[in-house]
Design a protein around this motif. Sequence first.
Motif, PDB file in Angstrom:
ATOM      1  N   ALA A   1      12.694  10.959   0.061  1.00 47.23           N
ATOM      2  CA  ALA A   1      11.944  10.347  -1.033  1.00 47.23           C
ATOM      3  C   ALA A   1      10.587  11.005  -1.258  1.00 47.23           C
ATOM      4  CB  ALA A   1      11.758   8.856  -0.752  1.00 47.23           C
ATOM      5  N   GLY A   2      10.300  12.081  -0.547  1.00 47.32           N
ATOM      6  CA  GLY A   2       8.980  12.702  -0.623  1.00 47.32           C
ATOM      7  C   GLY A   2       8.577  13.171  -2.005  1.00 47.32           C
ATOM      8  N   GLY A   3       9.532  13.487  -2.871  1.00 50.53           N
ATOM      9  CA  GLY A   3       9.214  13.980  -4.208  1.00 50.53           C
ATOM     10  C   GLY A   3       8.934  12.888  -5.228  1.00 50.53           C
ATOM     11  N   VAL A   4       9.171  11.641  -4.860  1.00 50.22           N
ATOM     12  CA  VAL A   4       8.953  10.527  -5.786  1.00 50.22           C
ATOM     13  C   VAL A   4       7.457  10.317  -5.965  1.00 50.22           C
ATOM     14  CG1 VAL A   4       9.278   8.042  -6.146  1.00 50.22           C
ATOM     15  CG2 VAL A   4      11.124   9.400  -5.123  1.00 50.22           C
ATOM     16  N   ALA A   5       7.006  10.257  -7.223  1.00 53.57           N
ATOM     17  CA  ALA A   5       5.597   9.972  -7.500  1.00 53.57           C
ATOM     18  C   ALA A   5       5.330   8.501  -7.195  1.00 53.57           C
ATOM     19  CB  ALA A   5       5.269  10.286  -8.950  1.00 53.57           C
ATOM     20  N   LEU A   6       4.196   8.206  -6.572  1.00 58.75           N
ATOM     21  CA  LEU A   6       3.857   6.845  -6.163  1.00 58.75           C
ATOM     22  C   LEU A   6       2.518   6.449  -6.752  1.00 58.75           C
ATOM     23  CD1 LEU A   6       4.303   4.309  -4.373  1.00 58.75           C
ATOM     24  CD2 LEU A   6       3.178   5.572  -2.526  1.00 58.75           C
ATOM     25  N   LEU A   7       2.476   5.227  -7.286  1.00 60.46           N
ATOM     26  CA  LEU A   7       1.245   4.663  -7.823  1.00 60.46           C
ATOM     27  C   LEU A   7       1.118   3.239  -7.299  1.00 60.46           C
ATOM     28  CD1 LEU A   7      -1.153   4.860  -9.877  1.00 60.46           C
ATOM     29  CD2 LEU A   7       0.432   3.937 -11.594  1.00 60.46           C
ATOM     30  N   THR A   8       0.017   2.941  -6.633  1.00 59.40           N
ATOM     31  CA  THR A   8      -0.242   1.571  -6.196  1.00 59.40           C
ATOM     32  C   THR A   8      -1.223   0.975  -7.191  1.00 59.40           C
ATOM     33  OG1 THR A   8      -1.938   2.354  -4.663  1.00 59.40           O
ATOM     34  CG2 THR A   8       0.258   1.986  -3.754  1.00 59.40           C
ATOM     35  N   GLU A   9      -0.700   0.139  -8.083  1.00 60.10           N
ATOM     36  CA  GLU A   9      -1.479  -0.331  -9.220  1.00 60.10           C
ATOM     37  C   GLU A   9      -0.885  -1.623  -9.762  1.00 60.10           C
ATOM     38  OE1 GLU A   9      -4.247  -0.887 -11.500  1.00 60.10           O
ATOM     39  OE2 GLU A   9      -4.403   1.169 -10.766  1.00 60.10           O
TER      40      GLU A   9
ATOM     41  N   SER B   1       0.844  -1.194   0.000  1.00 61.15           N
ATOM     42  CA  SER B   1       0.000   0.000   0.000  1.00 61.15           C
ATOM     43  C   SER B   1       0.880   1.245   0.000  1.00 61.15           C
ATOM     44  CB  SER B   1      -0.885   0.012   1.243  1.00 61.15           C
ATOM     45  OG  SER B   1      -0.091   0.231   2.404  1.00 61.15           O
ATOM     46  N   ALA B   2       0.253   2.385  -0.274  1.00 60.73           N
ATOM     47  CA  ALA B   2       0.979   3.653  -0.245  1.00 60.73           C
ATOM     48  C   ALA B   2       1.602   3.884   1.135  1.00 60.73           C
ATOM     49  CB  ALA B   2       0.046   4.797  -0.618  1.00 60.73           C
ATOM     50  N   LEU B   3       0.869   3.544   2.186  1.00 59.69           N
ATOM     51  CA  LEU B   3       1.396   3.722   3.543  1.00 59.69           C
ATOM     52  C   LEU B   3       2.624   2.846   3.778  1.00 59.69           C
ATOM     53  CD1 LEU B   3       1.292   4.964   6.342  1.00 59.69           C
ATOM     54  CD2 LEU B   3      -0.370   3.187   6.988  1.00 59.69           C
ATOM     55  N   GLN B   4       2.584   1.604   3.321  1.00 60.97           N
ATOM     56  CA  GLN B   4       3.739   0.718   3.493  1.00 60.97           C
ATOM     57  C   GLN B   4       4.968   1.272   2.772  1.00 60.97           C
ATOM     58  OE1 GLN B   4       1.487  -2.762   2.111  1.00 60.97           O
ATOM     59  NE2 GLN B   4       2.305  -3.856   3.893  1.00 60.97           N
TER      60      GLN B   4
END
Length: 179
Positions: free
Chosen positions: A84-92, A69-72
């Motif tokens: 790492a805050g600027g890294v775009a994240l996609l859970t897909e 998950s995004a939280l994990q």
Amino acid sequence: LRAVTGAETHRWRTGLNEFDFVLGGGIVPGSMVLVGGEPGIGKSTLLLQVAARLEQSAHATLYVSGEESALQVKLRADRLAEQAGGVALLTETSLETILATAMQPRDDGRRIECLVVDSIQTVHTELLEGAPGNVGQVRECAARLMRFAKESGTAVFVIGHVTKGGGIAGPKTLEHIVD
């Protein structure tokens, strides 16, 4: 080959000396790299660290997690010494959604230059029947990610799990598709 023009592409250095060394001096734009290893060895952590360093070097990076998950992922990022805050994240897990997202400019207007897929065994395409991780799905998804890398110039990293026998899970051709 005499007719081929162009210069050698500048490699992106991460500052992780061993990682850069394994890649021949850094990341080549438009390449696809398979990172394999046993569960828990640190593949996701290493590539999240790489993503953070690339983002800090102004290379827009998209980290796709099909397993966590995004939280994990955020909790893992918080444990890193990197920002790492600027890294775009996609859970897909849908390849079509992953590719569509990677092709769109980010909110800041920059195009994605590096795509991390964690992991290839969780990704599936709607073009084929079958569960994610089966031979056909892994082969087709990897081939389409390779095509995306070559056509867009995006560096693509794919995490692959290792079986108990020590091989990359999925078809043997996966090892031959990547750079």
